[in-house]
Design a protein around this motif. Structure first.
Motif, PDB file in Angstrom:
ATOM      1  N   GLY A  92      71.233  37.041  16.563  1.00 16.30           N
ATOM      2  CA  GLY A  92      70.256  36.138  15.973  1.00 16.30           C
ATOM      3  C   GLY A  92      70.140  36.235  14.463  1.00 16.30           C
ATOM      4  N   ARG A  93      71.001  37.016  13.827  1.00 14.00           N
ATOM      5  CA  ARG A  93      70.934  37.170  12.376  1.00 14.00           C
ATOM      6  C   ARG A  93      72.248  36.803  11.696  1.00 14.00           C
ATOM      7  NH1 ARG A  93      68.955  43.153  11.969  1.00 14.00           N
ATOM      8  NH2 ARG A  93      69.596  43.198  14.168  1.00 14.00           N
ATOM      9  N   HIS A  94      73.252  37.655  11.820  1.00 12.02           N
ATOM     10  CA  HIS A  94      74.496  37.379  11.108  1.00 12.02           C
ATOM     11  C   HIS A  94      75.663  38.112  11.760  1.00 12.02           C
ATOM     12  CE1 HIS A  94      72.995  41.151   9.126  1.00 12.02           C
ATOM     13  NE2 HIS A  94      74.242  41.499   9.406  1.00 12.02           N
ATOM     14  N   ILE A  95      76.867  37.749  11.282  1.00  8.28           N
ATOM     15  CA  ILE A  95      78.101  38.450  11.654  1.00  8.28           C
ATOM     16  C   ILE A  95      78.811  38.807  10.357  1.00  8.28           C
ATOM     17  CG2 ILE A  95      80.280  38.320  12.923  1.00  8.28           C
ATOM     18  CD1 ILE A  95      79.033  35.967  14.492  1.00  8.28           C
ATOM     19  N   GLN A  96      79.216  40.076  10.234  1.00  9.62           N
ATOM     20  CA  GLN A  96      79.889  40.539   9.020  1.00  9.62           C
ATOM     21  C   GLN A  96      81.216  41.201   9.364  1.00  9.62           C
ATOM     22  OE1 GLN A  96      76.143  41.456   6.018  1.00  9.62           O
ATOM     23  NE2 GLN A  96      77.014  43.166   7.161  1.00  9.62           N
ATOM     24  N   TYR A 108      75.783  32.993   9.435  1.00  8.01           N
ATOM     25  CA  TYR A 108      74.374  33.283   9.726  1.00  8.01           C
ATOM     26  C   TYR A 108      73.959  32.434  10.923  1.00  8.01           C
ATOM     27  CZ  TYR A 108      74.319  35.366   5.053  1.00  8.01           C
ATOM     28  OH  TYR A 108      74.588  36.131   3.943  1.00  8.01           O
ATOM     29  N   TYR A 109      73.049  32.974  11.704  1.00  9.58           N
ATOM     30  CA  TYR A 109      72.639  32.285  12.931  1.00  9.58           C
ATOM     31  C   TYR A 109      72.140  30.877  12.640  1.00  9.58           C
ATOM     32  CZ  TYR A 109      70.044  31.006  17.090  1.00  9.58           C
ATOM     33  OH  TYR A 109      69.565  30.319  18.190  1.00  9.58           O
ATOM     34  N   GLN A 110      72.635  29.926  13.415  1.00  7.61           N
ATOM     35  CA  GLN A 110      72.189  28.537  13.278  1.00  7.61           C
ATOM     36  C   GLN A 110      71.522  28.018  14.545  1.00  7.61           C
ATOM     37  OE1 GLN A 110      75.062  25.291  13.526  1.00  7.61           O
ATOM     38  NE2 GLN A 110      74.164  24.356  11.686  1.00  7.61           N
ATOM     39  N   SER A 111      72.202  28.147  15.689  1.00 11.41           N
ATOM     40  CA  SER A 111      71.662  27.563  16.914  1.00 11.41           C
ATOM     41  C   SER A 111      72.315  28.206  18.133  1.00 11.41           C
ATOM     42  CB  SER A 111      71.913  26.047  16.945  1.00 11.41           C
ATOM     43  OG  SER A 111      73.311  25.786  16.923  1.00 11.41           O
ATOM     44  N   ALA A 112      71.752  27.880  19.315  1.00 10.13           N
ATOM     45  CA  ALA A 112      72.288  28.377  20.575  1.00 10.13           C
ATOM     46  C   ALA A 112      72.427  27.214  21.547  1.00 10.13           C
ATOM     47  CB  ALA A 112      71.381  29.459  21.169  1.00 10.13           C
ATOM     48  N   PHE A 113      73.317  27.353  22.485  1.00 12.41           N
ATOM     49  CA  PHE A 113      73.499  26.332  23.514  1.00 12.41           C
ATOM     50  C   PHE A 113      72.206  26.173  24.307  1.00 12.41           C
ATOM     51  CE2 PHE A 113      74.774  24.948  27.782  1.00 12.41           C
ATOM     52  CZ  PHE A 113      75.553  23.843  27.476  1.00 12.41           C
ATOM     53  N   ASP A 114      71.778  24.935  24.485  1.00 10.43           N
ATOM     54  CA  ASP A 114      70.515  24.637  25.168  1.00 10.43           C
ATOM     55  C   ASP A 114      70.818  24.232  26.610  1.00 10.43           C
ATOM     56  OD1 ASP A 114      68.057  23.875  26.052  1.00 10.43           O
ATOM     57  OD2 ASP A 114      67.709  22.350  24.532  1.00 10.43           O
ATOM     58  N   TRP A 115      70.481  25.117  27.555  1.00  8.20           N
ATOM     59  CA  TRP A 115      70.777  24.862  28.959  1.00  8.20           C
ATOM     60  C   TRP A 115      69.874  23.786  29.559  1.00  8.20           C
ATOM     61  CZ3 TRP A 115      75.001  26.848  31.313  1.00  8.20           C
ATOM     62  CH2 TRP A 115      75.652  27.889  30.642  1.00  8.20           C
ATOM     63  N   ASP A 116      68.806  23.428  28.863  1.00  2.00           N
ATOM     64  CA  ASP A 116      67.890  22.395  29.369  1.00  2.00           C
ATOM     65  C   ASP A 116      68.205  21.010  28.813  1.00  2.00           C
ATOM     66  OD1 ASP A 116      66.420  24.249  30.874  1.00  2.00           O
ATOM     67  OD2 ASP A 116      65.269  24.835  29.097  1.00  2.00           O
ATOM     68  N   ASP A 117      69.132  20.926  27.870  1.00  2.00           N
ATOM     69  CA  ASP A 117      69.467  19.639  27.268  1.00  2.00           C
ATOM     70  C   ASP A 117      70.379  18.849  28.215  1.00  2.00           C
ATOM     71  OD1 ASP A 117      71.718  18.165  25.359  1.00  2.00           O
ATOM     72  OD2 ASP A 117      69.658  17.945  24.626  1.00  2.00           O
ATOM     73  N   GLU A 118      70.029  17.624  28.507  1.00  2.00           N
ATOM     74  CA  GLU A 118      70.779  16.831  29.478  1.00  2.00           C
ATOM     75  C   GLU A 118      72.200  16.535  29.009  1.00  2.00           C
ATOM     76  OE1 GLU A 118      69.861  16.210  32.495  1.00  2.00           O
ATOM     77  OE2 GLU A 118      67.958  17.230  32.129  1.00  2.00           O
ATOM     78  N   THR A 119      72.376  16.273  27.705  1.00  2.00           N
ATOM     79  CA  THR A 119      73.715  16.015  27.182  1.00  2.00           C
ATOM     80  C   THR A 119      74.591  17.251  27.317  1.00  2.00           C
ATOM     81  OG1 THR A 119      72.815  14.433  25.584  1.00  2.00           O
ATOM     82  CG2 THR A 119      75.043  15.269  25.176  1.00  2.00           C
ATOM     83  N   SER A 127      76.644  30.410  24.504  1.00  2.00           N
ATOM     84  CA  SER A 127      77.188  30.502  23.151  1.00  2.00           C
ATOM     85  C   SER A 127      76.121  30.322  22.082  1.00  2.00           C
ATOM     86  CB  SER A 127      78.294  29.454  22.943  1.00  2.00           C
ATOM     87  OG  SER A 127      77.744  28.153  22.943  1.00  2.00           O
ATOM     88  N   GLN A 128      76.402  30.917  20.933  1.00  2.00           N
ATOM     89  CA  GLN A 128      75.590  30.751  19.731  1.00  2.00           C
ATOM     90  C   GLN A 128      76.519  30.370  18.576  1.00  2.00           C
ATOM     91  OE1 GLN A 128      73.625  34.526  19.104  1.00  2.00           O
ATOM     92  NE2 GLN A 128      71.816  33.889  20.243  1.00  2.00           N
ATOM     93  N   SER A 129      75.975  29.616  17.609  1.00  2.00           N
ATOM     94  CA  SER A 129      76.742  29.218  16.421  1.00  2.00           C
ATOM     95  C   SER A 129      76.223  29.962  15.190  1.00  2.00           C
ATOM     96  CB  SER A 129      76.630  27.707  16.189  1.00  2.00           C
ATOM     97  OG  SER A 129      77.192  26.993  17.271  1.00  2.00           O
ATOM     98  N   TYR A 130      77.143  30.450  14.387  1.00  2.00           N
ATOM     99  CA  TYR A 130      76.828  31.131  13.127  1.00  2.00           C
ATOM    100  C   TYR A 130      77.607  30.417  12.021  1.00  2.00           C
ATOM    101  CZ  TYR A 130      74.573  34.821  15.801  1.00  2.00           C
ATOM    102  OH  TYR A 130      73.726  35.512  16.632  1.00  2.00           O
ATOM    103  N   ARG A 168      82.905  30.298   5.932  1.00  2.00           N
ATOM    104  CA  ARG A 168      83.305  30.836   7.225  1.00  2.00           C
ATOM    105  C   ARG A 168      82.257  30.507   8.289  1.00  2.00           C
ATOM    106  NH1 ARG A 168      85.843  34.352   3.630  1.00  2.00           N
ATOM    107  NH2 ARG A 168      87.823  35.228   4.395  1.00  2.00           N
ATOM    108  N   GLU A 169      82.704  30.425   9.535  1.00  2.00           N
ATOM    109  CA  GLU A 169      81.793  30.150  10.645  1.00  2.00           C
ATOM    110  C   GLU A 169      82.306  30.860  11.891  1.00  2.00           C
ATOM    111  OE1 GLU A 169      81.865  25.935  11.012  1.00  2.00           O
ATOM    112  OE2 GLU A 169      83.851  25.885  11.970  1.00  2.00           O
ATOM    113  N   ALA A 170      81.402  31.027  12.858  1.00  2.00           N
ATOM    114  CA  ALA A 170      81.787  31.758  14.074  1.00  2.00           C
ATOM    115  C   ALA A 170      80.989  31.256  15.271  1.00  2.00           C
ATOM    116  CB  ALA A 170      81.564  33.255  13.893  1.00  2.00           C
TER     117      ALA A 170
END
Length: 209
Positions: free
Chosen positions: A72-76, A94-105, A119-122, A135-137
Motif C-alpha cells: 500500500g505504499r511503494h516498491i523500491q 507508488y501505490y495507486q489502486s487495487a482491483f475492485d472485486w465488486d465492480d461489474e466491469t 492485483s494492485q497498481s504502483y 517506472r510502474e509495477a
C-alpha cells in the motif's frame, strides 16, 4: 445382463473381455451442490490483506538487485552489500489502486478469477532512461496455504514495467482466490467378463483349490 451406468466392457489383445467400473467423477458431477462464490459473505480481499500494511516490508534479492515491497505504499529497487544500501534507490512505483472485486466491469473480464490472483497498481516511479517514462509495477497476490507473505518472483515483461508475484495465505479463504481443487487420479477396477459356463468353471476351480 444390463450394465450399470458406471460399468464399461473392454477387450484385451487376446480377446478376453473385462468389465470395468469407472470412478464416480468420470460418470457425472460430484455429489452435492457446487459452492457458489456469490454466496460468500466473509471478508473482502482488501480487508484480508489490510494487515500487511503494518507488517514489515517484503524483500527479495534477484541477481544484483534487492526488491523491497511495502504494501500500500511503494516498491523500491537497490543494491545491498553487507546489509547496507550501495548506490541509488530506484522507485518502481507508488501505490495507486487495487482491483475492485465488486465492480461489474471488472467482474466481466474474468481474468483475475480465471488466474486466481488479486492485483494492485504502483505508478509514478523513478524515470526510466530507456523509455523516458516513469517506472510502474503490478503486484499480484496468489494464495499459498500455510505460507507467510513473500515475494515469489519479479519479472520485467517490458522495460521499466514490472510484475511482482506475492504468495500469501491471507487470501486463501476467499472463493475467487482459493486454488482450484486438484484432480487426483482415480482407480478403474476391472474383472474378467465371464459367460455362465465360464463362471461355473471358475467356481469349480476355486473349490478344487
Amino acid at each position: 445382463q444390463h450394465h450399470a451406468e458406471d460399468v464399461v466392457t473392454v477387450a484385451s489383445r487376446f480377446k478376453q473381455r473385462y468389465e470395468c467400473r469407472l470412478p464416480p467423477a468420470a460418470v457425472g458431477p460430484p455429489p452435492g451442490p457446487p459452492r457458489d462464490p456469490r454466496l460468500y459473505n466473509g471478508s473482502g480481499v482488501a480487508e484480508l490483506l489490510r494487515p500487511m500494511g503494518t507488517a514489515p516490508c517484503l524483500l527479495k534479492t534477484k541477481d544484483w538487485w534487492t526488491y523491497e515491497f511495502c504494501y500500500g505504499r511503494h516498491i523500491q529497487q537497490y543494491h545491498l552489500e553487507e546489509s547496507e544500501i550501495k548506490g541509488d534507490i530506484l522507485v518502481l512505483g507508488y501505490y495507486q489502486s487495487a482491483f475492485d472485486w465488486d465492480d461489474e466491469t471488472a467482474k466481466a473480464s474474468k481474468q483475475h478469477q480465471l488466474r486466481r490472483y488479486h492485483s494492485q497498481s504502483y505508478v509514478n516511479g523513478s524515470r526510466c532512461d530507456l523509455t523516458g517514462r516513469a517506472r510502474e509495477a503490478e503486484v499480484r497476490f496468489l494464495c499459498e496455504e500455510g505460507a507467510g507473505d513473500y515475494i515469489a518472483r519479479v519479472d520485467e515483461p517490458q522495460s521499466c514495467s514490472y510484475v511482482l508475484t506475492v504468495h500469501t495465505t491471507r487470501i486463501c479463504h476467499h472463493p475467487f482466490l482459493r486454488p482450484a481443487p486438484g484432480l487426483a487420479p482415480q482407480p478403474i477396477r476391472c474383472q474378467p467378463a465371464l459367460t455362465p459356463a465360464q463362471y461355473v468353471q471358475y467356481v469349480r476351480a476355486q473349490v478344487c483349490e
